[in-house]
Write a protein that holds these residues in place. Structure first.
Motif, PDB file in Angstrom:
ATOM      1  N   TRP A  44       0.869  -1.180   0.000  1.00 22.89           N
ATOM      2  CA  TRP A  44       0.000   0.000   0.000  1.00 22.89           C
ATOM      3  C   TRP A  44       0.898   1.219   0.000  1.00 22.89           C
ATOM      4  O   TRP A  44       1.716   1.396   0.907  1.00 22.89           O
ATOM      5  N   LEU A  45       0.773   2.054  -1.031  1.00 28.58           N
ATOM      6  CA  LEU A  45       1.540   3.294  -1.107  1.00 28.58           C
ATOM      7  C   LEU A  45       0.609   4.450  -0.781  1.00 28.58           C
ATOM      8  O   LEU A  45      -0.535   4.477  -1.237  1.00 28.58           O
ATOM      9  N   TYR A  46       1.104   5.396  -0.007  1.00 27.23           N
ATOM     10  CA  TYR A  46       0.297   6.529   0.412  1.00 27.23           C
ATOM     11  C   TYR A  46       0.864   7.819  -0.174  1.00 27.23           C
ATOM     12  O   TYR A  46       2.075   8.052  -0.094  1.00 27.23           O
ATOM     13  N   VAL A  57     -14.065  17.052  -8.250  1.00 26.62           N
ATOM     14  CA  VAL A  57     -13.730  15.933  -9.135  1.00 26.62           C
ATOM     15  C   VAL A  57     -12.215  15.731  -9.141  1.00 26.62           C
ATOM     16  O   VAL A  57     -11.462  16.698  -9.224  1.00 26.62           O
ATOM     17  N   LEU A  58     -11.794  14.478  -9.043  1.00 24.97           N
ATOM     18  CA  LEU A  58     -10.395  14.113  -9.247  1.00 24.97           C
ATOM     19  C   LEU A  58     -10.341  13.113 -10.392  1.00 24.97           C
ATOM     20  O   LEU A  58     -11.154  12.182 -10.457  1.00 24.97           O
ATOM     21  N   LEU A  76      -7.511   2.083  -5.574  1.00 23.84           N
ATOM     22  CA  LEU A  76      -7.345   3.494  -5.280  1.00 23.84           C
ATOM     23  C   LEU A  76      -8.410   3.922  -4.291  1.00 23.84           C
ATOM     24  O   LEU A  76      -9.596   3.634  -4.477  1.00 23.84           O
ATOM     25  N   HIS A  77      -7.981   4.567  -3.219  1.00 26.40           N
ATOM     26  CA  HIS A  77      -8.908   5.140  -2.245  1.00 26.40           C
ATOM     27  C   HIS A  77      -8.533   6.612  -2.110  1.00 26.40           C
ATOM     28  O   HIS A  77      -7.370   6.937  -1.850  1.00 26.40           O
ATOM     29  N   ALA A  78      -9.493   7.484  -2.300  1.00 24.88           N
ATOM     30  CA  ALA A  78      -9.254   8.925  -2.176  1.00 24.88           C
ATOM     31  C   ALA A  78     -10.237   9.503  -1.175  1.00 24.88           C
ATOM     32  O   ALA A  78     -11.403   9.114  -1.142  1.00 24.88           O
ATOM     33  N   ARG A  79      -9.739  10.431  -0.375  1.00 23.47           N
ATOM     34  CA  ARG A  79     -10.582  11.062   0.634  1.00 23.47           C
ATOM     35  C   ARG A  79     -10.462  12.577   0.494  1.00 23.47           C
ATOM     36  O   ARG A  79      -9.366  13.118   0.447  1.00 23.47           O
ATOM     37  N   VAL A  80     -11.612  13.215   0.412  1.00 18.72           N
ATOM     38  CA  VAL A  80     -11.685  14.672   0.422  1.00 18.72           C
ATOM     39  C   VAL A  80     -12.599  15.018   1.587  1.00 18.72           C
ATOM     40  O   VAL A  80     -13.790  14.712   1.562  1.00 18.72           O
ATOM     41  N   GLY A  81     -12.017  15.606   2.626  1.00 21.65           N
ATOM     42  CA  GLY A  81     -12.776  15.814   3.857  1.00 21.65           C
ATOM     43  C   GLY A  81     -13.193  14.450   4.390  1.00 21.65           C
ATOM     44  O   GLY A  81     -12.390  13.536   4.482  1.00 21.65           O
ATOM     45  N   ASP A  83     -15.441  12.573   2.808  1.00 22.14           N
ATOM     46  CA  ASP A  83     -16.011  11.878   1.656  1.00 22.14           C
ATOM     47  C   ASP A  83     -14.949  10.987   1.024  1.00 22.14           C
ATOM     48  O   ASP A  83     -13.899  11.471   0.595  1.00 22.14           O
ATOM     49  N   ARG A  84     -15.198   9.667   0.965  1.00 21.37           N
ATOM     50  CA  ARG A  84     -14.231   8.717   0.422  1.00 21.37           C
ATOM     51  C   ARG A  84     -14.788   8.067  -0.830  1.00 21.37           C
ATOM     52  O   ARG A  84     -15.958   7.676  -0.877  1.00 21.37           O
ATOM     53  N   ARG A  85     -13.929   7.927  -1.848  1.00 22.06           N
ATOM     54  CA  ARG A  85     -14.270   7.241  -3.091  1.00 22.06           C
ATOM     55  C   ARG A  85     -13.174   6.230  -3.382  1.00 22.06           C
ATOM     56  O   ARG A  85     -12.010   6.426  -3.028  1.00 22.06           O
ATOM     57  N   SER A  86     -13.538   5.143  -4.082  1.00 22.98           N
ATOM     58  CA  SER A  86     -12.591   4.086  -4.418  1.00 22.98           C
ATOM     59  C   SER A  86     -12.777   3.657  -5.862  1.00 22.98           C
ATOM     60  O   SER A  86     -13.848   3.837  -6.442  1.00 22.98           O
ATOM     61  N   ALA A  87     -11.711   3.073  -6.418  1.00 20.14           N
ATOM     62  CA  ALA A  87     -11.770   2.539  -7.784  1.00 20.14           C
ATOM     63  C   ALA A  87     -10.728   1.438  -7.921  1.00 20.14           C
ATOM     64  O   ALA A  87      -9.713   1.445  -7.207  1.00 20.14           O
TER      65      ALA A  87
END
Length: 103
Positions: A44-46, A57-58, A76-81, A83-87
């Protein structure tokens, strides 16, 4: 690190990330490598991306290890505040567009 790890492993990982990971957003800066974990054969790379204001949007292009393994899948896991999204990204689907709630 481990005893078998090169002394400059973090610098090599950061350079590899710079070549194989692109993050575009409303005001996305360059991804900065901040660390890694090894867990059950997975690495896992951060990274962190400085944002003067939260993006809506990212767009992420991730080709990590795809030149070595035809079946490579990158989670891929991204967090903005809060709010988390994954792909899941793989060869032929190297780009994900992640939409976040309005701040």
């Amino acid at each position: 690190g481990t005893r078998r790890e090169a002394a400059d492993a973090d610098a090599r990982i950061a350079a590899y990330l710079a070549a194989h990971l692109r993050i575009e957003g409303s005001s996305a800066g360059a991804p900065a490598y901040v660390g890694r974990e090894v867990e059950d054969g997975a690495v896992w790379l951060y990274v962190e991306v400085p944002q003067p204001r939260p993006p809506r949007v990212l767009r992420v292009r991730n080709t990590l290890l795809m030149e070595l393994f035809a079946d490579q899948t990158n989670l891929l896991h991204a967090r903005v505040g809060g709010d988390r999204r994954s792909a899941a990204l793989r060869s032929g689907r190297e780009v994900a567009t992640l939409e976040f709630a309005a701040p």
